[in-house]
Scaffold this active site. Structure first.
Site, PDB file in Angstrom:
ATOM      1  N   ASP A 142     -15.060   2.414  -1.931  1.00  0.00           N
ATOM      2  CA  ASP A 142     -14.620   3.563  -0.630  1.00  0.00           C
ATOM      3  C   ASP A 142     -13.933   4.344  -1.118  1.00  0.00           C
ATOM      4  OD1 ASP A 142     -15.138   1.265   0.937  1.00  0.00           O
ATOM      5  OD2 ASP A 142     -13.113   0.704   1.035  1.00  0.00           O
ATOM      6  N   THR A 202     -11.527   1.186   8.105  1.00  0.00           N
ATOM      7  CA  THR A 202     -11.914   0.082   9.118  1.00  0.00           C
ATOM      8  C   THR A 202     -11.779  -0.966   9.329  1.00  0.00           C
ATOM      9  OG1 THR A 202     -12.708  -1.360   6.891  1.00  0.00           O
ATOM     10  CG2 THR A 202     -14.368  -0.467   7.761  1.00  0.00           C
ATOM     11  N   ASP A 237     -10.705  -6.002   2.069  1.00  0.00           N
ATOM     12  CA  ASP A 237     -11.543  -4.361   3.506  1.00  0.00           C
ATOM     13  C   ASP A 237     -11.925  -5.329   4.199  1.00  0.00           C
ATOM     14  OD1 ASP A 237     -13.165  -2.634   2.469  1.00  0.00           O
ATOM     15  OD2 ASP A 237     -14.821  -3.869   2.759  1.00  0.00           O
TER      16      ASP A 237
HETATM   17  P1  ADP Z   1      -8.781   1.020   6.308  1.00  0.00           P
HETATM   18  O1  ADP Z   1      -9.548  -0.326   6.192  1.00  0.00           O
HETATM   19  O2  ADP Z   1      -8.428   1.797   7.659  1.00  0.00           O
HETATM   20  O3  ADP Z   1      -9.456   1.971   5.286  1.00  0.00           O
HETATM   21  P2  ADP Z   1      -6.386   0.157   4.773  1.00  0.00           P
HETATM   22  O4  ADP Z   1      -5.610  -0.448   4.015  1.00  0.00           O
HETATM   23  O5  ADP Z   1      -6.537   1.192   3.242  1.00  0.00           O
HETATM   24  O6  ADP Z   1      -7.724   0.036   5.890  1.00  0.00           O
HETATM   25  O7  ADP Z   1      -5.387   1.873   4.833  1.00  0.00           O
HETATM   26  C1  ADP Z   1      -4.844   2.896   5.453  1.00  0.00           C
HETATM   27  C2  ADP Z   1      -3.706   3.277   5.667  1.00  0.00           C
HETATM   28  O8  ADP Z   1      -2.856   2.806   4.926  1.00  0.00           O
HETATM   29  C3  ADP Z   1      -3.842   4.340   6.153  1.00  0.00           C
HETATM   30  O9  ADP Z   1      -3.206   4.579   7.872  1.00  0.00           O
HETATM   31  C4  ADP Z   1      -3.679   5.514   5.345  1.00  0.00           C
HETATM   32  O10 ADP Z   1      -3.180   6.564   5.048  1.00  0.00           O
HETATM   33  C5  ADP Z   1      -2.481   4.169   4.710  1.00  0.00           C
HETATM   34  N1  ADP Z   1      -1.947   4.354   3.628  1.00  0.00           N
HETATM   35  C6  ADP Z   1      -2.259   4.297   2.239  1.00  0.00           C
HETATM   36  N2  ADP Z   1      -1.337   4.421   1.441  1.00  0.00           N
HETATM   37  C7  ADP Z   1      -0.053   4.839   1.217  1.00  0.00           C
HETATM   38  C8  ADP Z   1       1.071   5.506   1.728  1.00  0.00           C
HETATM   39  N3  ADP Z   1       1.148   5.063   0.412  1.00  0.00           N
HETATM   40  N4  ADP Z   1       2.185   5.304   1.969  1.00  0.00           N
HETATM   41  C9  ADP Z   1       1.892   5.074   3.394  1.00  0.00           C
HETATM   42  N5  ADP Z   1       0.349   4.529   4.217  1.00  0.00           N
HETATM   43  C10 ADP Z   1      -0.227   4.579   3.178  1.00  0.00           C
HETATM   44 MG    MG Z   2      -8.837   2.155   3.435  1.00  0.00          MG
END
Ligand code: ADP
Ligand code: MG
Length: 555
Positions: free
Chosen positions: A393, A98, A65
């Site tokens: 989240d 984030t 996170d």
């Molecule tokens: P954040 O802290 O920005 O939320 P995350 O690690 O949660 O970071 O990643 C969010 C990103 O991952 C977003 O751009 C989302 O669209 C992408 N994402 C989540 N699940 C998938 C998936 N199954 N395939 C492709 N992209 C994904």
């Molecule tokens: Mg996220």
């Protein structure tokens, strides 16, 4: 360095003070901010890695996170701290996104640096970034997909997408169901048609020992404490409950008071008096008609004994947050002064004891009861902590979706689409700002590039394929990080609320511009603690003394 200012005393920087101006100040700040952004990049997306953070006490946090990583990192650099604040704003405003916001901020600064090298003035860059950010947010509205707020299928997908790649991943289908039910349980539609999701009525509790798949959603609340006395009853159909935030003990002062006794009978009188006072507390509780007492503080042994004799259940050292939450569940008030309490302060609830799990399940039985509890289970403390962050989240993104009814296809699809629209928009922008708008477009494409990179895919190939699909009119073409294919991610269930993306654009822009705006750093030199020496190092600009941290001491 010394400079006489009109009507003001001459201010001279202390011997240890350092000062950087213009280019070197900007370079320094950009480097610091980028270093922070780069530190979280590798966690982005479902295939992102986790970080293990060990604090000075040796406590360990394992997390994916963004905001948690930055909070736990012992950052001792004022510019870097500004980037941490972006993550916090994003967390407060959207609850998710984030890492995205921080990574984009870093990329904006990287691109800004190139523009600065071409002698473009920071003001033009900042203005261009602002224009681009505003345009991007506007375009988010245009590409957003309107969904039905009650569409549980979509809500579950939103929850699952936000949990993908987190500690919650393995049981995301079970958890997504619980999260959607929880959010819907606290959703109320006002008369004017507006919708409120009050997450204050969702209590997230964690318990170690079982699998995350055995997590549950409960009507009411739970307390993971034992009764204070083993002879107390533990189960009630409909109990009158007293919530107390003061101790059922004699005041410290009274206990510590020295009593000089001249003969044993006086001592006995004193002890009798104490017992009488404690007994009076119990009598009061009995008079109120309470069947259960939940106390935030301690309970004297003697009181425990008498309460047990009266058949009253008592629990001590209940968390303040639990007591507050329970006021909603049982429709009761928190009592601070037992003597003036009345029966109206009591709430009503059923109590059920699960001895194995060492939990009380508490369900309101009154007319007005609110509140559900999401009881998260996991094998160890680290597991449940990361699970909780993921679930928090997910609760936020589901809430966002219920409120706005607007989602986007994920997996980098919105970033590529917005970048393409921003490039079109840039054509109509005059002056140096045009270059900044183009830089902004390039910067947001960092998201699909990093999603690919973190999945071990070729980021250039991925971006080329994505751009081609968007050129061809497929607005929802995103990256399947598991196969490397470009596909309609809305169809495949990768769904995010539009609000998160909109907020990420503005948080990132604000942070980048904040850093770009600084052209002068005056640091109180070796002072290592913030604000320790207010007067020692004010520059001619004033007010910047004690900026804390050595300027070079980044992480
Ligand atoms: P954040 O802290 O920005 O939320 P995350 O690690 O949660 O970071 O990643 C969010 C990103 O991952 C977003 O751009 C989302 O669209 C992408 N994402 C989540 N699940 C998938 C998936 N199954 N395939 C492709 N992209 C994904
Ligand atoms: Mg996220």
């Amino acid at each position: 360095m010394s400079q006489q200012m009109q009507g003001q005393p001459m201010i001279i920087l202390g011997e240890d003070a350092q000062r950087m101006k213009d280019k070197s100040a900007q370079e320094h700040n950009i480097a610091a901010a980028r270093a922070v952004a780069e530190s979280v990049r590798s966690t982005l997306g479902p295939k992102g890695m986790d970080k293990m953070l060990v604090n000075s006490l040796g406590d360990i946090v394992v997390t994916n996170d963004g905001v948690t990583i930055l909070d736990e990192m012992d950052i001792d650099n004022p510019t870097a701290e500004m980037v941490v604040e972006v993550a916090e704003t994003q967390e407060d405003e959207a609850g998710d996104g984030t890492t995205t916001a921080v990574a984009i901020a870093g990329e904006l600064l990287k691109n800004a640096e190139e523009l600065l090298e071409q002698d473009i003035h920071p003001t033009a860059i900042m203005r261009g970034f602002d224009m681009a950010s505003e345009k991007a947010r506007e375009e988010v509205d245009n590409i957003a997909i309107d969904v039905d707020r009650d569409d549980e299928d979509i809500l579950r997908k939103v929850a699952e997408t936000s949990m993908t790649g987190k500690g919650a991943e393995q049981h995301k289908d079970v958890l997504a169901g619980l999260i959607v039910d929880a959010a819907q349980a606290v959703t109320v539609e006002a008369d004017d048609g507006s919708v409120v999701v009050d997450l204050a009525f969702v209590d997230v509790e964690t318990q170690t020992g079982r699998s995350a798949g055995e997590s549950e959603l409960l009507e009411g609340g739970v307390i993971d404490k034992d009764p204070v006395h083993e002879d107390m009853p533990t189960d009630f159909e409909d109990a009158d409950v007293l919530l107390l935030d003061t101790a059922l003990e004699l005041d410290e002062a009274e206990v510590d008071t020295q009593v000089s006794v001249t003969d044993p009978s006086q001592l006995q009188t004193f002890l009798d008096q104490e017992e009488e006072e404690l007994r009076a507390m119990v009598d009061k509780i009995v008079d109120l008609g309470a069947d259960v007492v939940l106390c935030q503080k301690g309970i004297d042994d003697m009181v425990q004994h008498y309460l047990a004799k009266e058949g009253i259940l008592a629990v001590r050292r209940v968390k303040k947050s639990d007591i507050e939450f329970l006021t909603e569940v049982i429709d009761g008030a928190v009592v601070s002064d037992l003597e003036s309490a009345t029966a109206a302060d009591l709430g009503s609830a059923s109590f059920r004891r699960d001895a194995d799990a060492e939990l009380f399940y508490i369900e309101g039985t009154g007319e007005v009861t609110h509140g559900v509890t999401l009881l998260l289970r996991g094998s160890t403390e680290h597991v449940v902590d990361e699970l909780e962050r993921g679930v928090e989240d997910a609760l936020d993104v589901v809430t966002d979706t219920i409120i706005s009814g607007q989602v986007l296809a994920g997996g980098g699809a919105p970033e590529v689409e917005l970048a393409s629209r921003l490039r079109d928009y840039a054509d109509g922008v005059s002056g140096r700002e045009q270059l900044a708008v183009e830089s902004f477009a390039d910067a947001i494409e960092l998201v699909p590039r990093v999603l690919a990179e973190n999945a071990g895919l070729d980021s250039i190939d991925a971006l080329v394929d994505l751009r081609a699909a968007h050129e061809g009119g497929d607005q929802r073409a995103g990256l399947n990080v598991f196969t490397g294919d470009v596909e309609d991610t809305f169809e495949t269930g990768v769904v995010e609320p539009a609000h998160v993306k909109r907020q990420a654009m503005s948080s990132a822009t604000e942070a980048a511009n904040l850093v770009l705006k600084i052209d002068d750093i005056i640091s109180a030199g070796d002072l290592s603690t913030e604000g320790e020496d207010e007067g020692g190092a004010g520059g001619p600009g004033g007010g910047m003394g004690g900026m804390g941290g050595g300027m070079g001491g980044m992480m």
